[in-house]
Design an enzyme around this catalytic site. Structure first.
Site, PDB file in Angstrom:
ATOM      1  CB  VAL A  40      34.889  33.711  18.602  1.00  0.00           C
ATOM      2  CG1 VAL A  40      34.068  34.216  19.767  1.00  0.00           C
ATOM      3  CG2 VAL A  40      34.225  32.480  17.970  1.00  0.00           C
ATOM      4  CE  LYS A  41      34.362  30.633  12.747  1.00  0.00           C
ATOM      5  NZ  LYS A  41      33.143  30.697  13.538  1.00  0.00           N
TER       6      LYS A  41
END
Length: 385
Positions: free
Chosen positions: A187-188
Site C-alpha cells: 500500500v505504499k
C-alpha cells in the site's frame, strides 16, 4: 472473485496497479531468473535517477532496509537510537535486531513527526543514531539539532517508508540524512508488491549496504557469473530484492507523477470536506511538498467513533498504537504523555488511489455523524460516571 468495496479493509490493503505490472512480471517468469538480477539493478538505477541521488540499494522489505542502514552506520549492542514511539513496530524491531536499544521521544501533535528540541533533550552518551519517521510522507527537518549530531558523530537514518516521492525543501526525500530508507510494500506510494531501498551518501556506504543485503558478497550477479568463485567479505543477510518484485517497481516508477498528483488531490479533498468539522482535527502532511501516504484525524472518543465507522461499512484504522506501551518494548518505556494522548485519538481514514471525491464525501459524512453520535452519548452520560 468479488471486487472489494472502496471502503473495506481489503481495498485499503490493496496495491494500486497501472495495468502492465502483470506483463512485466510475466516476462521475468518466462525468463526464469527470479532472484536478484539485472532487472533489480535496473530498478535501482531508475529509482536513483528519479530521486536525484547517486545510488540506491534495493532490499527485500522496508524493515530490511532499516536493519541494513543501522548496521552500515555501525549500530550495535550498547548503543541507543532515538526514535518516535509513534511509528510502525518494524522501526523498533530493526533497532533491536542490531542489538541496540530504542530511546523513545515525543512527536509534534500537529504533524506526528519528531522535532529538534525533543531530539537534543533525549541525547545520552550511548546515543549513536537518530531515526526520524517521515509520518504520512512529510519530511522531517532536524534543523538546529544537526550541528550537535554531527559534532557527536551521531548518524541520522530516515525512516521514509511513507515518503517516496515527497520533497524536503527543493529536493526529493532521499537527498537528506546520512541514510534514507524506503518501503515498497503493497500500500505504499510506490509498490513492488514487497520491497525496500536504502539511499547511501557515498560509494563506501553503498558497498557496505550491498554486502549486508547479499550475505556479505559484494560482487554483482554479472561478476559472479563470470568467475569460478566469489569473496564473502563480511557479515550479511539474505535481504536482496527479487527481479519479480523489481519488475513491478519498474512499471510504477514512470507513472509516479500520476500517483503524486492523485494522492495530493485526494488529501486536499479530505481537507476541504473536513474544514470546520467540529471535534475532528486533520493531521497536517504539508501536502504541497508531500506525496501523502495516510489521511489521519484526531477525534475524542476514538474507540466509539471507530466502532461506528465500522458499523457504517467503512474500514478505518490506527497508525499507530504507541510502541513504548507495547509489551515487548516495556524495558525501554518512558513517560510520553503527548504520544499517549495522540494514541487515544488518532484514526486513519480510507486513503488509496481507487477513491474518488464522492468517496471522500461519503467517508467524511459518516465520520461527522460518528463523531456527533459519540459526543451525544457522552453528553447524555451521568456527570459522576
Amino acid at each position: 472473485m468479488t471486487t472489494p468495496s472502496r471502503f473495506d479493509a481489503a481495498r485499503n490493503a490493496s496495491p494500486y496497479l497501472y495495468g502492465t505490472e502483470l506483463e512485466a512480471v510475466g516476462r521475468v517468469l518466462t525468463d526464469g531468473q527470479y532472484g536478484h538480477t539485472a532487472v533489480t539493478e535496473q530498478f535501482e538505477q531508475e529509482a536513483a535517477r528519479f530521486l536525484g541521488v547517486p545510488d540506491a540499494v534495493a532490499t527485500a522489505s522496508g524493515t530490511a532496509a532499516l536493519h541494513c542502514a543501522l548496521l552500515a552506520a555501525g549500530i550495535g549492542p550498547g548503543h541507543e537510537v532515538i526514535v518516535p514511539s509513534m511509528t510502525f513496530c518494524a522501526t523498533i524491531q530493526a533497532i533491536l535486531a542490531c542489538g541496540a536499544a530504542p530511546r523513545f521521544i515525543e512527536v509534534n501533535p500537529d504533524t506526528l513527526c519528531i522535532e529538534p528540541a525533543a531530539v537534543l533533550e533525549a541525547l545520552t552518551p550511548a546515543t549513536r543514531a537518530v531515526l526520524p519517521v517521515l509520518f504520512g510522507g512529510r519530511a522531517v527537518d532536524l534543523g538546529a539539532a544537526h550541528d550537535t549530531l554531527n559534532e557527536r558523530g551521531i548518524a541520522v537514518i530516515e525512516d521514509a517508508a511513507h515518503a517516496f516521492g515527497s520533497y524536503s525543501g527543493s529536493v526529493r526525500v532521499g537527498n537528506t540524512g546520512d541514510l534514507t530508507c524506503f518501503s515498497f510494500g503493497p500500500v505504499k506510494n510506490l509498490t513492488c508488491g514487497q520491497g525496500g531501498m536504502v539511499i547511501p551518501r557515498n560509494a563506501e556506504d553503498a558497498a557496505t549496504l550491498r554486502g549486508l543485503r547479499m550475505l556479505g558478497v559484494v560482487a554483482s550477479q554479472a561478476q559472479r557469473q563470470a568467475s569460478t568463485t566469489y569473496r564473502v567479505e563480511g557479515f550479511g543477510l539474505r535481504y536482496q530484492l527479487s527481479s519479480i518484485n523489481a519488475a513491478i517497481g519498474l512499471v510504477q516508477l514512470p507513472k509516479f507523477k500520476t500517483t503524486e498528483v492523485t494522492r495530493q488531490e485526494l488529501w486536499r479533498a479530505y481537507r476541504a470536506a473536513l474544514h470546520g468539522a467540529k471535534g475532528i482535527t486533520l493531521v497536517d502532511v504539508d501536502v504541497d511538498r508531500t506525496v501523502p501516504h495516510l489521511c489521519v484525524v484526531r477525534v475524542e472518543g476514538r474507540e466509539e467513533v471507530f466502532q461506528r465507522m465500522i458499523a457504517s461499512g467503512i474500514a478505518v484504522g490506527v497508525h499507530y498504537p504507541p510502541n513504548h506501551l507495547q509489551p515487548v518494548f516495556a524495558p525501554w518505556r518512558r513517560d510520553l504523555p503527548v504520544t499517549e494522548q495522540i494514541g487515544r485519538e488518532i484514526l486513519s481514514l480510507p486513503f488509496h488511489q481507487y477513491m474518488t471525491e464522492d468517496d471522500v464525501r461519503h467517508v467524511t459524512s459518516a465520520l461527522k455523524d460518528a463523531v456527533e453520535g459519540t459526543a451525544a452519548v457522552t453528553r447524555a452520560l451521568p456527570a459522576d460516571r
